[in-house]
Design a protein around this motif. Structure first.
Motif, PDB file in Angstrom:
ATOM      1  N   TYR A  33      -0.525   4.909   7.506  1.00  0.00           N
ATOM      2  CA  TYR A  33       0.806   4.789   6.906  1.00  0.00           C
ATOM      3  C   TYR A  33       1.210   3.317   6.755  1.00  0.00           C
ATOM      4  N   ALA A  34       0.879   2.504   7.745  1.00  0.00           N
ATOM      5  CA  ALA A  34       1.215   1.080   7.663  1.00  0.00           C
ATOM      6  C   ALA A  34       0.456   0.407   6.525  1.00  0.00           C
ATOM      7  N   ALA A  35      -0.821   0.758   6.356  1.00  0.00           N
ATOM      8  CA  ALA A  35      -1.596   0.201   5.249  1.00  0.00           C
ATOM      9  C   ALA A  35      -1.000   0.598   3.908  1.00  0.00           C
ATOM     10  N   ARG A  36      -0.554   1.867   3.838  1.00  0.00           N
ATOM     11  CA  ARG A  36       0.049   2.329   2.593  1.00  0.00           C
ATOM     12  C   ARG A  36       1.359   1.577   2.307  1.00  0.00           C
ATOM     13  N   GLU A  37       2.154   1.330   3.331  1.00  0.00           N
ATOM     14  CA  GLU A  37       3.420   0.636   3.146  1.00  0.00           C
ATOM     15  C   GLU A  37       3.194  -0.820   2.752  1.00  0.00           C
ATOM     16  N   LYS A  38       2.189  -1.445   3.345  1.00  0.00           N
ATOM     17  CA  LYS A  38       1.887  -2.822   2.987  1.00  0.00           C
ATOM     18  C   LYS A  38       1.420  -2.927   1.532  1.00  0.00           C
ATOM     19  N   LYS A  39       0.618  -1.963   1.124  1.00  0.00           N
ATOM     20  CA  LYS A  39       0.161  -1.965  -0.256  1.00  0.00           C
ATOM     21  C   LYS A  39       1.333  -1.720  -1.213  1.00  0.00           C
ATOM     22  N   ALA A  40       2.249  -0.838  -0.839  1.00  0.00           N
ATOM     23  CA  ALA A  40       3.427  -0.595  -1.675  1.00  0.00           C
ATOM     24  C   ALA A  40       4.296  -1.854  -1.767  1.00  0.00           C
ATOM     25  N   LEU A  41       4.427  -2.584  -0.657  1.00  0.00           N
ATOM     26  CA  LEU A  41       5.190  -3.826  -0.662  1.00  0.00           C
ATOM     27  C   LEU A  41       4.530  -4.852  -1.577  1.00  0.00           C
ATOM     28  N   GLU A  42       3.204  -4.932  -1.505  1.00  0.00           N
ATOM     29  CA  GLU A  42       2.475  -5.866  -2.359  1.00  0.00           C
ATOM     30  C   GLU A  42       2.668  -5.517  -3.829  1.00  0.00           C
ATOM     31  N   VAL A  43       2.593  -4.240  -4.172  1.00  0.00           N
ATOM     32  CA  VAL A  43       2.763  -3.806  -5.560  1.00  0.00           C
ATOM     33  C   VAL A  43       4.156  -4.154  -6.065  1.00  0.00           C
ATOM     34  N   ILE A  96      -2.690  -3.355 -11.929  1.00  0.00           N
ATOM     35  CA  ILE A  96      -3.312  -2.032 -12.128  1.00  0.00           C
ATOM     36  C   ILE A  96      -4.265  -1.720 -10.988  1.00  0.00           C
ATOM     37  N   SER A  97      -5.049  -2.705 -10.542  1.00  0.00           N
ATOM     38  CA  SER A  97      -5.964  -2.500  -9.424  1.00  0.00           C
ATOM     39  C   SER A  97      -5.213  -2.167  -8.139  1.00  0.00           C
ATOM     40  N   ALA A  98      -4.099  -2.884  -7.898  1.00  0.00           N
ATOM     41  CA  ALA A  98      -3.305  -2.605  -6.700  1.00  0.00           C
ATOM     42  C   ALA A  98      -2.700  -1.205  -6.756  1.00  0.00           C
ATOM     43  N   LEU A  99      -2.281  -0.765  -7.931  1.00  0.00           N
ATOM     44  CA  LEU A  99      -1.734   0.591  -8.074  1.00  0.00           C
ATOM     45  C   LEU A  99      -2.797   1.652  -7.789  1.00  0.00           C
ATOM     46  N   LEU A 100      -4.036   1.382  -8.196  1.00  0.00           N
ATOM     47  CA  LEU A 100      -5.120   2.328  -7.912  1.00  0.00           C
ATOM     48  C   LEU A 100      -5.380   2.413  -6.405  1.00  0.00           C
ATOM     49  N   GLU A 101      -5.346   1.270  -5.726  1.00  0.00           N
ATOM     50  CA  GLU A 101      -5.528   1.279  -4.270  1.00  0.00           C
ATOM     51  C   GLU A 101      -4.399   2.038  -3.586  1.00  0.00           C
ATOM     52  N   LEU A 102      -3.178   1.858  -4.092  1.00  0.00           N
ATOM     53  CA  LEU A 102      -2.043   2.593  -3.536  1.00  0.00           C
ATOM     54  C   LEU A 102      -2.204   4.095  -3.756  1.00  0.00           C
ATOM     55  N   LYS A 103      -2.722   4.475  -4.902  1.00  0.00           N
ATOM     56  CA  LYS A 103      -2.941   5.886  -5.197  1.00  0.00           C
ATOM     57  C   LYS A 103      -3.993   6.486  -4.264  1.00  0.00           C
ATOM     58  N   GLU A 104      -5.034   5.706  -3.941  1.00  0.00           N
ATOM     59  CA  GLU A 104      -6.062   6.181  -3.010  1.00  0.00           C
ATOM     60  C   GLU A 104      -5.479   6.392  -1.614  1.00  0.00           C
ATOM     61  N   LEU A 105      -4.597   5.481  -1.180  1.00  0.00           N
ATOM     62  CA  LEU A 105      -3.971   5.658   0.129  1.00  0.00           C
ATOM     63  C   LEU A 105      -3.071   6.892   0.149  1.00  0.00           C
ATOM     64  N   ASP A 106      -2.359   7.130  -0.945  1.00  0.00           N
ATOM     65  CA  ASP A 106      -1.521   8.333  -1.022  1.00  0.00           C
ATOM     66  C   ASP A 106      -2.381   9.595  -0.940  1.00  0.00           C
ATOM     67  N   ALA A 107      -3.561   9.547  -1.580  1.00  0.00           N
ATOM     68  CA  ALA A 107      -4.447  10.711  -1.537  1.00  0.00           C
ATOM     69  C   ALA A 107      -4.942  10.966  -0.121  1.00  0.00           C
ATOM     70  N   LYS A 108      -5.246   9.914   0.621  1.00  0.00           N
ATOM     71  CA  LYS A 108      -5.696  10.085   2.011  1.00  0.00           C
ATOM     72  C   LYS A 108      -4.591  10.686   2.875  1.00  0.00           C
ATOM     73  N   LEU A 109      -3.346  10.237   2.630  1.00  0.00           N
ATOM     74  CA  LEU A 109      -2.238  10.774   3.425  1.00  0.00           C
ATOM     75  C   LEU A 109      -1.967  12.248   3.092  1.00  0.00           C
ATOM     76  N   GLN A 110      -2.250  12.643   1.853  1.00  0.00           N
ATOM     77  CA  GLN A 110      -2.060  14.054   1.506  1.00  0.00           C
ATOM     78  C   GLN A 110      -3.078  14.947   2.193  1.00  0.00           C
ATOM     79  N   ASN A 111      -4.239  14.370   2.528  1.00  0.00           N
ATOM     80  CA  ASN A 111      -5.280  15.148   3.193  1.00  0.00           C
ATOM     81  C   ASN A 111      -5.146  15.182   4.710  1.00  0.00           C
ATOM     82  N   VAL A 112      -4.103  14.553   5.232  1.00  0.00           N
ATOM     83  CA  VAL A 112      -3.897  14.572   6.679  1.00  0.00           C
ATOM     84  C   VAL A 112      -3.494  15.992   7.098  1.00  0.00           C
ATOM     85  N   PRO A 113      -4.210  16.590   8.016  1.00  0.00           N
ATOM     86  CA  PRO A 113      -3.882  17.973   8.411  1.00  0.00           C
ATOM     87  C   PRO A 113      -2.559  18.058   9.163  1.00  0.00           C
ATOM     88  N   ASP A 114      -1.881  19.167   8.994  1.00  0.00           N
ATOM     89  CA  ASP A 114      -0.623  19.406   9.693  1.00  0.00           C
ATOM     90  C   ASP A 114      -0.906  19.619  11.178  1.00  0.00           C
TER      91      ASP A 114
END
Length: 389
Positions: free
Chosen positions: A238-248, A263-281
């Motif tokens: 989550y911290a990595a995702r927030e840092k990437k969002a701040l950078e964007v 555009i490259s930074a947005l793709l990296e942010l999208k990959e982090l969002d995808a990883k967070l969606q796969n986090v099991p409940d």
């Protein structure tokens, strides 16, 4: 056939004409040349002085560089992205140098120079019009971007000392203006990060209260080490995702929407969002609360150094432009160029006097060989200028 031969004008005829009129041609050229020499000495002397400037390594992104590159805990992805920015979008290029020229030609900056050196009096401006003084100043300055990536400021004036002082003053005022723009940019970054920190503090406080309330209600005081490790790894994500969002968000404030780095930074942010969606409940309310607390805690540890660095950037007062060569008092005048003036008038007088000699010679030849055509030409000439016989 004889008429065509008699009316033609060969090179030998030209040489003969010049030989015949050589005295008149020489006297005309000499007279004009002497007058040109005299005029060149009477013209006012102008002196040109110049200063050479090197733009900053990260123009327009200095605040972003300090915020993301100067914080040790900012994460390698942000530092790597900043390196790409420096290599591609932030290196001093032609666009940046021409933006400095736009600042130098701005009315505000030119008026400061006019007032500093009292150019209204120096230029003898009527009605004390500062706009006329600005126009006159613009005609006496030149801003050049050379191939080496430096900016040259050239100032011409009748006083060599004033020419050098004005060139150095242009560089000083440009640096002050550029420093002010950098402070404004850093202030915008600081306000943006400060708002994010305030939001994070509110979220952290709410997570602490929710966790404490749950513990008091259910009598739970701790979780297992395995669960803590899982939550810590998740918090890092989550911290990595927030840092990437701040950078964007910071890059959007500076770069265009179609910039490849953004555009490259947005793709990296999208990959982090995808990883967070796969986090099991986790399936347990307490673990969710504990996870939220860890995430907000980690975000606070990341954002606080960035905020402090933003404050440093906002209060920075170091020069933004490097002066490679300061303006010095010129020893020789740059205008008028006496040799060029004399040479031009010499060549013009030679061409004109020779042309006149050839023209008169051909008229004389026409009068002798073709009197009818000569009389016709003379009547047309008189009619053109309305001469009376």
């Amino acid at each position: 056939m004889a008429q065509s031969s008699s009316s033609s004008y060969s090179f030998s005829d030209f040489i003969a004409t010049v030989s015949r009129w050589k005295r008149q041609i020489a006297l005309s050229v000499l007279a004009v040349t002497v007058v040109a020499v005299g005029v060149s000495f009477l013209l006012p002397r102008w002196y040109t002085s110049s200063v050479s400037l090197l733009p900053p390594k990260n123009p327009g992104l200095s605040g972003l560089g300090g915020l993301l590159g100067g914080v040790g805990g900012a994460g390698p992805s942000i530092v790597r992205q900043l390196g790409s920015l420096r290599a591609l979008g932030a290196a001093p290029g032609t666009a940046d140098l021409y933006s400095y020229i736009a600042i130098l030609k701005s009315r505000t900056l030119l008026e400061r120079v006019v007032e500093e050196f009292d150019l209204i009096t120096v230029y003898g401006i009527k009605k004390n019009s500062i706009l006329d003084a600005v126009e006159e100043l613009l005609s006496n300055v030149n801003f050049v971007v050379n191939e080496e990536g430096t900016l040259i400021i050239e100032v011409a004036d009748r006083d060599p000392q004033r020419a050098a002082a004005m060139a150095n003053y242009f560089a000083k005022v440009l640096d002050e203006h550029n420093r002010e723009l950098s402070v404004r940019e850093a202030r915008g970054h600081r306000q943006f990060i400060e708002a994010r920190v305030e939001q994070n503090l509110a979220d952290l406080k709410r997570a602490e209260e929710n966790l404490k309330e749950f513990q008091q209600k259910h009598g739970m005081v701790a979780v297992s080490e395995q669960a803590q490790g899982s939550m810590s790894a998740l918090a890092d994500l989550y911290a990595a995702r927030e840092k990437k969002a701040l950078e964007v968000n910071l890059m959007k404030r500076i770069l265009g929407e179609n910039n490849p780095l953004l555009i490259s930074a947005l793709l990296e942010l999208k990959e982090l969002d995808a990883k967070l969606q796969n986090v099991p409940d986790q399936g347990v309310a307490y673990l969710r609360l504990y996870r939220e607390f860890i995430v907000q805690q980690r975000l606070f540890e990341t954002l606080l150094p960035l905020l402090e660095q933003a404050k440093v950037e906002e209060n920075r007062s170091t020069p933004t432009l490097m002066v490679l060569d300061s303006a010095v008092v010129p020893e020789l005048p740059s205008k008028p160029r006496k040799r060029i003036i004399v040479l031009v008038f010499f060549l013009l007088s030679l061409i004109v006097s020779t042309s006149v000699a050839v023209f008169v010679s051909r008229l004389e030849r026409m009068r002798a060989t073709h009197p009818a055509e000569y009389d016709k030409l003379l009547r047309g000439w008189r009619e053109l200028f309305r001469w009376k016989k």
